[in-house]
Design a protein around this motif. Structure first.
Motif, PDB file in Angstrom:
ATOM      1  N   HIS A  42       0.826  -1.204   0.000  1.00 41.99           N
ATOM      2  CA  HIS A  42       0.000   0.000   0.000  1.00 41.99           C
ATOM      3  C   HIS A  42       0.855   1.247   0.000  1.00 41.99           C
ATOM      4  CE1 HIS A  42      -2.433   3.306   1.575  1.00 41.99           C
ATOM      5  NE2 HIS A  42      -3.437   2.712   0.950  1.00 41.99           N
ATOM      6  N   THR A  74       1.156  -5.661   2.125  1.00 45.03           N
ATOM      7  CA  THR A  74       1.333  -4.441   2.893  1.00 45.03           C
ATOM      8  C   THR A  74       1.282  -4.715   4.394  1.00 45.03           C
ATOM      9  OG1 THR A  74       0.532  -2.188   3.225  1.00 45.03           O
ATOM     10  CG2 THR A  74      -1.145  -3.860   2.806  1.00 45.03           C
ATOM     11  N   ASN A  76       0.555  -2.116   6.349  1.00 49.77           N
ATOM     12  CA  ASN A  76      -0.316  -1.035   6.815  1.00 49.77           C
ATOM     13  C   ASN A  76      -1.717  -1.618   7.015  1.00 49.77           C
ATOM     14  OD1 ASN A  76      -2.312   1.005   6.727  1.00 49.77           O
ATOM     15  ND2 ASN A  76      -0.979   2.386   5.605  1.00 49.77           N
ATOM     16  N   PRO A  77      -2.177  -1.747   8.271  1.00 53.20           N
ATOM     17  CA  PRO A  77      -3.475  -2.395   8.502  1.00 53.20           C
ATOM     18  C   PRO A  77      -4.657  -1.626   7.909  1.00 53.20           C
ATOM     19  CG  PRO A  77      -2.570  -1.551  10.566  1.00 53.20           C
ATOM     20  CD  PRO A  77      -1.518  -1.363   9.511  1.00 53.20           C
ATOM     21  N   VAL A  78      -4.627  -0.318   7.945  1.00 56.14           N
ATOM     22  CA  VAL A  78      -5.724   0.472   7.378  1.00 56.14           C
ATOM     23  C   VAL A  78      -5.690   0.381   5.853  1.00 56.14           C
ATOM     24  CG1 VAL A  78      -6.697   2.793   7.157  1.00 56.14           C
ATOM     25  CG2 VAL A  78      -5.827   2.011   9.370  1.00 56.14           C
ATOM     26  N   ARG A  80      -4.398  -2.032   4.096  1.00 60.24           N
ATOM     27  CA  ARG A  80      -4.790  -3.412   3.747  1.00 60.24           C
ATOM     28  C   ARG A  80      -6.310  -3.551   3.786  1.00 60.24           C
ATOM     29  NH1 ARG A  80      -3.001  -8.587   3.439  1.00 60.24           N
ATOM     30  NH2 ARG A  80      -0.868  -8.038   3.976  1.00 60.24           N
ATOM     31  N   ALA A  81      -6.932  -3.046   4.844  1.00 61.82           N
ATOM     32  CA  ALA A  81      -8.394  -3.158   4.982  1.00 61.82           C
ATOM     33  C   ALA A  81      -9.095  -2.464   3.822  1.00 61.82           C
ATOM     34  CB  ALA A  81      -8.845  -2.584   6.319  1.00 61.82           C
ATOM     35  N   ASN A  82      -8.613  -1.291   3.428  1.00 57.78           N
ATOM     36  CA  ASN A  82      -9.223  -0.569   2.309  1.00 57.78           C
ATOM     37  C   ASN A  82      -9.058  -1.324   0.998  1.00 57.78           C
ATOM     38  OD1 ASN A  82     -10.124   1.554   3.918  1.00 57.78           O
ATOM     39  ND2 ASN A  82      -8.248   2.720   3.639  1.00 57.78           N
ATOM     40  N   GLU A  84      -8.524  -4.620   0.681  1.00 62.88           N
ATOM     41  CA  GLU A  84      -9.329  -5.848   0.754  1.00 62.88           C
ATOM     42  C   GLU A  84     -10.804  -5.555   0.485  1.00 62.88           C
ATOM     43  OE1 GLU A  84      -8.281  -7.276   4.647  1.00 62.88           O
ATOM     44  OE2 GLU A  84      -6.647  -8.513   3.854  1.00 62.88           O
ATOM     45  N   ARG A  85     -11.295  -4.449   1.021  1.00 60.83           N
ATOM     46  CA  ARG A  85     -12.691  -4.065   0.794  1.00 60.83           C
ATOM     47  C   ARG A  85     -12.939  -3.841  -0.698  1.00 60.83           C
ATOM     48  NH1 ARG A  85     -13.171  -1.302   4.971  1.00 60.83           N
ATOM     49  NH2 ARG A  85     -12.134   0.579   4.258  1.00 60.83           N
ATOM     50  N   ARG A  88     -12.942  -7.259  -2.482  1.00 61.03           N
ATOM     51  CA  ARG A  88     -14.209  -7.981  -2.238  1.00 61.03           C
ATOM     52  C   ARG A  88     -15.338  -7.393  -3.074  1.00 61.03           C
ATOM     53  NH1 ARG A  88     -12.520  -7.778   3.108  1.00 61.03           N
ATOM     54  NH2 ARG A  88     -13.917  -6.039   3.516  1.00 61.03           N
TER      55      ARG A  88
END
Length: 94
Positions: A42, A74, A76-78, A80-82, A84-85, A88
């Motif tokens: 990221h 990445t 970076n947890p935020v 990564r979450a963005n 992944e979203r 999906r």
């Protein structure tokens, strides 16, 4: 062809190493081979000046209907979450 998008971590063997989003886009546009996989970071550090962070590559792919297999490496947890979203939402299950 496998693309590794990361500003710092060297690409594993068998990957094309792209440091920036725009560099990855150039490789995709000029690819003579089928793209098997894109493995994304990221945060691209100073290379973010050349196209943004890794999620911008996903934006570009979605805009063009290019749904290559994506992996994320990445830390970076935020970020990564963005990412992944987004995967999906737009990428269909194989």
């Amino acid at each position: 062809m496998k693309i590794w998008l990361d500003d710092l971590r060297q690409a594993p063997e068998g990957y094309v190493w792209c440091h920036s989003v725009n560099e990855a886009i150039r490789f995709i546009k000029n690819a003579d081979y089928e793209i098997e996989l894109i493995d994304c970071d990221h945060d691209l550090g100073e290379y973010a000046e050349d196209g943004g962070d890794g999620i911008k590559l996903l934006d570009w792919l979605v805009e063009r209907g290019l749904f290559y297999k994506i992996l994320l490496h990445t830390r970076n947890p935020v970020g990564r979450a963005n990412m992944e979203r987004m995967i999906r939402r737009y990428w269909k299950e194989p």
